[in-house]
Motif scaffolding. Structure first.
Motif, PDB file in Angstrom:
ATOM      1  N   UNK A 364       5.654 -13.021  -2.629  1.00 50.17           N
ATOM      2  CA  UNK A 364       6.682 -11.880  -2.924  1.00 50.17           C
ATOM      3  C   UNK A 364       6.884 -11.939  -4.671  1.00 50.17           C
ATOM      4  N   UNK A 365       6.048 -12.255  -5.287  1.00 50.93           N
ATOM      5  CA  UNK A 365       6.005 -12.213  -6.846  1.00 50.93           C
ATOM      6  C   UNK A 365       5.768 -10.801  -7.319  1.00 50.93           C
ATOM      7  N   UNK A 366       6.289 -10.458  -8.460  1.00 49.03           N
ATOM      8  CA  UNK A 366       5.921  -9.382  -8.964  1.00 49.03           C
ATOM      9  C   UNK A 366       4.496  -9.619  -9.703  1.00 49.03           C
ATOM     10  N   UNK A 367       3.342  -8.807  -9.858  1.00 51.93           N
ATOM     11  CA  UNK A 367       2.244  -8.904 -10.408  1.00 51.93           C
ATOM     12  C   UNK A 367       2.052  -8.147 -11.840  1.00 51.93           C
ATOM     13  N   UNK A 368       1.796  -8.968 -12.743  1.00 53.79           N
ATOM     14  CA  UNK A 368       1.416  -8.334 -14.346  1.00 53.79           C
ATOM     15  C   UNK A 368       0.305  -9.170 -14.529  1.00 53.79           C
ATOM     16  N   UNK A 369      -0.802  -8.150 -14.831  1.00 57.68           N
ATOM     17  CA  UNK A 369      -2.028  -8.765 -15.405  1.00 57.68           C
ATOM     18  C   UNK A 369      -2.306  -8.384 -16.788  1.00 57.68           C
TER      19      UNK A 369
END
Length: 607
Positions: A364-369
């Motif tokens: 359930x994490x927001x993903x930033x790459x």
């Protein structure tokens, strides 16, 4: 970790395949090979070592035909030699493979029992043997591949051609990336868009579990259930030109010297020089509501993330967890609701990092790459992406990708701190001014080239080297040690300077160079004290600091590197440059292969 390419069309396949392999050599250079169809018969050419060796083989024994596959290898199962080189083939089928077949021993035992005997030590060879087994049972090529794919466990990308099938090229992916290129009466396969840039800009990417059937005039995409699906065709931004070294001896040196430009290019995407502010793109999550951040990366990118941990915790006042991707997923770490998971990768294809990304998404994490390749798997699977603008990095040891990652992370830390209300306008302006100076200060640091060349002669004679730093300089010490290990093969370790008394100081004698990274910050005096402890035990110290710091410590050191006097916030970016140059010149002195060091590959696409 390997690179694969495929072609079906009107032209001779061989030269196009070799050109594609040159573009993929960053993925591996233990061996290379191609297979083509000549009058319906599989023609195979392979060579141990780099692609130039394959070219020599082809110059004496060409492989003709208008359909073919190629491969450049980083060895997993089986030593690097011609026998283990791809393509692997039977009389009926040839296959190139990137990845690892985890259940190959089980399949191999079954094949041997049925009279199909592998000739190599690789896991990959079970794929053409298993396809051949199904062909011998009466299956057509499409069904034989379908049955084979359902038997394979692991991560892989495959390219497959069949004897007698002049209008058929099949590709498949699970875990490892694979792209399809579209031409006029021609179709292409490649591990990434770079491999196909000399052929086409029209690219479609296989999604997880997909496989694809290519002919000269048609393409059929199928999902893991063999159902036909549509995949979007995109315009690739990759240049068709092979990247040259210019006037530089090696790609690595060229890329080091490109850093003032690429840091500036990257910074300009976030920095407003008139307002002296940093702006992030519109994220699908609210920075001010993020309770905790998890950073995951591998190798050099991990050290960039570790610097970011110092920045974010100090300025944004948010707790940061950080882990190497190869460990993170297997810890099954609990992740705080509403958290942000930040992933860093030059290629955007790093297998461990991708697997960790998918785990974080499942939690359930927001993903930033943060990636350097806008058409990569990580870019496509993230909620948001911050691009570095390093351009293609050919040298295996990362240089400009690292400093542009740090540039993006510094901008993100400022923006996050502002969103959280943890810094005021004056602090934001100070940090932004410091960032604005980085490109020009980087150019100043490059003027130490000659001095570092001389220092390198001393370091090159060592068996062991220590790097020391405190605070955000500690990750730069570890990165410096990694660079030295990667390209000179000298054992080196980076330590937190305050930890020396807890064991590592026992390693110090008159034969151990100690590179100290000591910007003029709140930790300087303690770092200087640790340095004197090392000198007292015979250590040969090379001290990197501003003019003030050098003047304080010059009498205790065998050499110094005078750095620009900058805000401590940006010091990690600038102090990365001399450790890169030092590693480069040590490697030159030792005569190692700087751009393609032994046992390494640029993009690690297998776990």
């Amino acid at each position: 970790m390997c690179g694969i390419v495929g072609f079906i069309g009107k032209q001779e396949a061989s030269p196009l395949l070799v050109e594609g392999l040159k573009r993929l050599e960053y993925r591996g250079y233990d061996s290379a090979g191609i297979a083509t169809l000549s009058n319906g018969t599989i023609e195979r050419r392979r060579a141990e070592g780099k692609i130039c060796n394959l070219q020599q083989v082809l110059s004496t024994t060409p492989a003709s035909g208008n359909v073919g596959i190629g491969h450049t290898r980083w060895a997993t199962h089986g030593i690097p030699n011609k026998t283990n080189a791809h393509p692997h083939a039977t009389e009926k089928v040839a296959v190139v493979h990137n990845g690892i077949i985890e259940n190959f021993q089980e399949i191999r035992a079954e094949l041997v029992k049925n009279g199909y005997h592998p000739l190599s030590e690789t896991d990959s060879e079970v794929v053409p043997l298993l396809i051949t087994y199904y062909l011998d049972q009466g299956a057509n090529p499409r069904d034989a591949v379908s049955k084979t794919l359902k038997r394979l466990e692991g991560a892989f990308a495959l390219g497959i051609i069949f004897a007698g099938e002049e209008d058929l090229l099949i590709g498949a992916r699970r875990g490892s990336p694979l792209a399809v290129g579209f031409g006029d009466g021609e179709m292409y396969l490649g591990s990434d868009a770079m491999a196909l840039a000399h052929l086409t800009k029209q690219i479609a990417y296989l999604e997880e579990g997909d496989w694809v059937i290519l002919g000269r005039e048609h393409v059929i995409f199928l999902d893991e259930n063999d159902q036909e699906v549509q995949r979007d065709i995109k315009e690739s931004a990759m240049s068709s030109a092979l990247i040259g070294k210019g006037d530089h001896r090696h790609y690595m040196l060229k890329e080091i010297y490109e850093q003032p430009q690429v840091i500036g290019d990257t910074l300009s995407t976030f920095f407003n020089p008139t307002a002296q502010t940093i702006s992030m793109p519109n994220f699908p999550f609210d920075l001010k509501n993020i309770p905790r951040i998890t950073i995951v990366a591998c190798g050099t990118s991990f050290y960039a993330g570790l610097v970011a941990k110092y920045w974010i915790e100090q300025y944004a006042r948010i707790g940061v967890d950080i882990d190497v991707a190869s460990e993170f997923r297997y810890r099954e770490a609990p992740m705080q609701d509403g958290g942000l998971a930040l992933f860093i990768s030059q290629s955007g294809e790093t297998a461990d990092t991708l697997a960790a990304l998918r785990y974080a998404k499942s939690q359930g994490q927001s993903i930033l790459s943060i990636v350097n390749v806008p058409e990569s798997s990580m870019e496509r699977e993230s909620d948001a992406v911050l691009l570095t603008h390093a351009g293609p990095e050919i040298g295996v040891a990362s240089t400009k990708a690292f400093t542009t990652q740090l540039t993006v992370l510094a901008c993100f830390a400022i923006s996050l701190a502002k969103a959280k209300g943890a810094i005021d306008t004056a602090c934001e302006a100070r940090l932004c001014r410091a960032m604005a100076e980085v490109p020009s200060r980087t150019a100043e640091v490059l003027n130490h080239d000659e001095a570092l060349r001389k220092i390198a002669q001393n370091v090159a004679e060592a068996r062991d080297v220590l790097y020391l730093g405190r605070g955000s300089s500690f990750p730069i010490a570890m990165e410096g040690a990694l660079k030295l290990k990667e390209i000179s093969y000298i054992h080196a370790e980076g330590y937190a300077a305050g930890e020396m008394k807890h064991g590592p100081i026992a390693l110090i004698d008159e034969n151990v160079p100690i590179i100290v990274i000591a910007p003029m910050d709140s930790n300087f005096e303690k770092t200087a004290s640790n340095t004197q402890e090392s000198v007292a035990r015979g250590g040969k110290v090379i001290f990197m600091a501003s003019k003030e710091g050098v003047e304080k410590m010059a009498d205790h050191c065998i050499a110094t590197v005078t750095m620009p006097n900058v805000d401590p916030f940006v010091a990690p970016i600038l102090y990365s440059i001399p450790v890169q140059l030092l590693a480069y010149y040590v490697a030159i002195h030792k005569g190692t292969d700087v751009d393609q060091p032994r046992n390494l590959a640029k993009s690690v696409t297998v776990e």
